[in-house]
Design a protein around this motif. Structure first.
Motif, PDB file in Angstrom:
ATOM      1  N   LYS A 111       0.834  -1.205   0.000  1.00 33.04           N
ATOM      2  CA  LYS A 111       0.000   0.000   0.000  1.00 33.04           C
ATOM      3  C   LYS A 111       0.867   1.252   0.000  1.00 33.04           C
ATOM      4  O   LYS A 111       0.527   2.257  -0.658  1.00 33.04           O
ATOM      5  N   ILE A 112       1.981   1.221   0.714  1.00 31.63           N
ATOM      6  CA  ILE A 112       2.902   2.364   0.705  1.00 31.63           C
ATOM      7  C   ILE A 112       3.402   2.621  -0.715  1.00 31.63           C
ATOM      8  O   ILE A 112       3.476   3.772  -1.162  1.00 31.63           O
ATOM      9  N   GLU A 113       3.731   1.542  -1.440  1.00 32.96           N
ATOM     10  CA  GLU A 113       4.157   1.699  -2.836  1.00 32.96           C
ATOM     11  C   GLU A 113       3.046   2.337  -3.665  1.00 32.96           C
ATOM     12  O   GLU A 113       3.300   3.193  -4.532  1.00 32.96           O
ATOM     13  N   GLY A 114       1.803   1.926  -3.411  1.00 33.54           N
ATOM     14  CA  GLY A 114       0.677   2.513  -4.116  1.00 33.54           C
ATOM     15  C   GLY A 114       0.503   3.986  -3.784  1.00 33.54           C
ATOM     16  O   GLY A 114       0.233   4.810  -4.656  1.00 33.54           O
ATOM     17  N   ASN A 115       0.661   4.327  -2.505  1.00 34.88           N
ATOM     18  CA  ASN A 115       0.533   5.719  -2.088  1.00 34.88           C
ATOM     19  C   ASN A 115       1.588   6.599  -2.753  1.00 34.88           C
ATOM     20  O   ASN A 115       1.299   7.711  -3.211  1.00 34.88           O
ATOM     21  N   VAL A 116       2.824   6.095  -2.805  1.00 36.34           N
ATOM     22  CA  VAL A 116       3.914   6.865  -3.411  1.00 36.34           C
ATOM     23  C   VAL A 116       3.623   7.138  -4.881  1.00 36.34           C
ATOM     24  O   VAL A 116       3.964   8.191  -5.424  1.00 36.34           O
ATOM     25  N   ALA A 117       2.957   6.185  -5.539  1.00 38.34           N
ATOM     26  CA  ALA A 117       2.632   6.327  -6.963  1.00 38.34           C
ATOM     27  C   ALA A 117       1.286   7.022  -7.187  1.00 38.34           C
ATOM     28  O   ALA A 117       0.819   7.100  -8.330  1.00 38.34           O
ATOM     29  N   ASN A 118       0.680   7.520  -6.112  1.00 35.49           N
ATOM     30  CA  ASN A 118      -0.630   8.182  -6.198  1.00 35.49           C
ATOM     31  C   ASN A 118      -1.685   7.279  -6.837  1.00 35.49           C
ATOM     32  O   ASN A 118      -2.520   7.724  -7.636  1.00 35.49           O
ATOM     33  N   ALA A 119      -1.627   6.000  -6.504  1.00 39.93           N
ATOM     34  CA  ALA A 119      -2.590   5.021  -7.011  1.00 39.93           C
ATOM     35  C   ALA A 119      -3.585   4.649  -5.920  1.00 39.93           C
ATOM     36  O   ALA A 119      -3.308   4.806  -4.723  1.00 39.93           O
ATOM     37  N   GLY A 120      -4.741   4.142  -6.347  1.00 40.10           N
ATOM     38  CA  GLY A 120      -5.762   3.747  -5.388  1.00 40.10           C
ATOM     39  C   GLY A 120      -5.320   2.589  -4.518  1.00 40.10           C
ATOM     40  O   GLY A 120      -5.582   2.560  -3.312  1.00 40.10           O
ATOM     41  N   ASP A 121      -4.647   1.627  -5.128  1.00 39.35           N
ATOM     42  CA  ASP A 121      -4.125   0.453  -4.426  1.00 39.35           C
ATOM     43  C   ASP A 121      -2.980  -0.119  -5.242  1.00 39.35           C
ATOM     44  O   ASP A 121      -2.661   0.387  -6.335  1.00 39.35           O
ATOM     45  N   ALA A 122      -2.371  -1.195  -4.741  1.00 39.59           N
ATOM     46  CA  ALA A 122      -1.251  -1.826  -5.429  1.00 39.59           C
ATOM     47  C   ALA A 122      -1.545  -3.296  -5.680  1.00 39.59           C
ATOM     48  O   ALA A 122      -2.022  -4.006  -4.786  1.00 39.59           O
ATOM     49  N   ILE A 123      -1.283  -3.746  -6.895  1.00 42.14           N
ATOM     50  CA  ILE A 123      -1.414  -5.164  -7.225  1.00 42.14           C
ATOM     51  C   ILE A 123      -0.256  -5.929  -6.589  1.00 42.14           C
ATOM     52  O   ILE A 123       0.898  -5.489  -6.620  1.00 42.14           O
ATOM     53  N   MET A 124      -0.563  -7.091  -6.012  1.00 39.99           N
ATOM     54  CA  MET A 124       0.464  -7.942  -5.423  1.00 39.99           C
ATOM     55  C   MET A 124       0.550  -9.243  -6.210  1.00 39.99           C
ATOM     56  O   MET A 124      -0.475  -9.864  -6.535  1.00 39.99           O
ATOM     57  N   LEU A 125       1.767  -9.646  -6.539  1.00 39.16           N
ATOM     58  CA  LEU A 125       2.015 -10.877  -7.277  1.00 39.16           C
ATOM     59  C   LEU A 125       2.348 -12.005  -6.314  1.00 39.16           C
ATOM     60  O   LEU A 125       2.743 -11.774  -5.166  1.00 39.16           O
ATOM     61  N   ASP A 126       2.211 -13.254  -6.794  1.00 41.33           N
ATOM     62  CA  ASP A 126       2.649 -14.390  -5.985  1.00 41.33           C
ATOM     63  C   ASP A 126       4.132 -14.649  -6.240  1.00 41.33           C
ATOM     64  O   ASP A 126       4.783 -13.920  -7.000  1.00 41.33           O
ATOM     65  N   LYS A 127       4.676 -15.685  -5.637  1.00 43.98           N
ATOM     66  CA  LYS A 127       6.121 -15.931  -5.738  1.00 43.98           C
ATOM     67  C   LYS A 127       6.557 -16.294  -7.156  1.00 43.98           C
ATOM     68  O   LYS A 127       7.738 -16.171  -7.495  1.00 43.98           O
ATOM     69  N   ASP A 128       5.609 -16.713  -8.003  1.00 41.48           N
ATOM     70  CA  ASP A 128       5.928 -17.072  -9.386  1.00 41.48           C
ATOM     71  C   ASP A 128       5.657 -15.930 -10.362  1.00 41.48           C
ATOM     72  O   ASP A 128       5.808 -16.094 -11.577  1.00 41.48           O
ATOM     73  N   GLY A 129       5.226 -14.791  -9.848  1.00 39.47           N
ATOM     74  CA  GLY A 129       5.002 -13.636 -10.711  1.00 39.47           C
ATOM     75  C   GLY A 129       3.607 -13.504 -11.268  1.00 39.47           C
ATOM     76  O   GLY A 129       3.358 -12.620 -12.099  1.00 39.47           O
ATOM     77  N   PHE A 130       2.677 -14.360 -10.838  1.00 40.81           N
ATOM     78  CA  PHE A 130       1.292 -14.239 -11.279  1.00 40.81           C
ATOM     79  C   PHE A 130       0.527 -13.315 -10.333  1.00 40.81           C
ATOM     80  O   PHE A 130       0.870 -13.195  -9.153  1.00 40.81           O
TER      81      PHE A 130
END
Length: 244
Positions: A111-130
């Motif tokens: 969420k901090i990454e999303g805030n820094v980018a002025n985005a509503g939220d941040a997508i999170m990937l799994d360990k394989d990149g999906f």
């Protein structure tokens, strides 16, 4: 919550009727009959001494009912922007994300990454990149008239997510639950997120890529309307507050 408590080996968990009673008592005591958000927290209860062992919690569970007036969290009319976080969603090899717990440091960092980018939220990937979910919601995409959502292997299979999946099927739209790469979301015709507070939120941009036309898509609107009808017609009524 009950499944998570079972997975965490909680004892003396209050039953469903007791929890409903505590929720209604809290709402009625505060005159909260509309536009309120409720967060339930269940702890192991009071300890007799410090230490990690659950055997030190000898007094049974403690239920915390936090009710607050909550304005709309997301823009469900015009849509929101998302960015992809570098922080990954937990794998079942570490902490199973199907357990609803308060250890949300991964989500907070995303969420901090999303805030820094002025985005509503941040997508999170799994360990394989999906794609797994966002830091706070589940996620869906539309491509060529069909809806897809990631497997809930690395995320909490939310109640709103399950409700929306049922609605998609009832609207006679093909639904896939599968592994989805990030590029598929970038190239999607429509994207939306689901969650208790946000309900069904359109996504109009991901990582600087415009989703579809950049406006709320027709299937998103269709499912939003179906969800609105469902929530209007169903639910558990709050007992009438009687003034003494």
């Amino acid at each position: 919550m009950f499944d998570s408590a079972k997975a965490l080996a909680f004892n003396n968990v209050p039953d469903r009727e007791e929890i409903k009673g505590a929720i209604f008592k809290t709402l009625m005591s505060n005159g909260m009959f509309d536009n309120a958000h409720i967060r339930l927290t269940l702890t192991r209860g009071k300890k007799v001494t410090s230490g990690m062992s659950p055997t030190f919690n000898l007094y049974g569970c403690t239920l915390i009912v936090l009710a607050e007036w909550k304005p709309p969290v997301y823009d469900n009319s015009s849509g929101i922007k998302l960015v992809t976080a570098t922080t990954r969603r937990n794998s079942p090899n570490c902490i199973d994300s199907k357990i609803h717990h308060n250890n949300l440091i991964n989500n907070i960092l995303a969420k901090i990454e999303g805030n820094v980018a002025n985005a509503g939220d941040a997508i999170m990937l799994d360990k394989d990149g999906f794609v797994s979910e966002t830091n706070a919601t589940n996620i869906f995409l539309v491509k060529k008239g069909q809806v897809s959502t990631p497997h809930a292997d690395y995320c909490l299979p939310g109640i709103t997510r399950a409700t929306v999946m049922d609605l998609v099927r009832k609207e006679n739209i093909v639904l896939h639950e599968r592994r989805i790469s990030l590029s598929e979301f970038h190239a999607a015709d429509e994207v939306w997120t689901t969650g208790t507070m946000g309900e069904l939120t359109p996504v109009v941009m991901i990582d600087g890529r415009v989703i579809g036309t950049g406006e709320v898509g027709p299937i998103t609107k269709q499912i939003q309307n179906a969800y609105k009808v469902l929530t209007t017609e169903t639910g558990v009524p709050i007992p009438k507050h009687v003034e003494k």
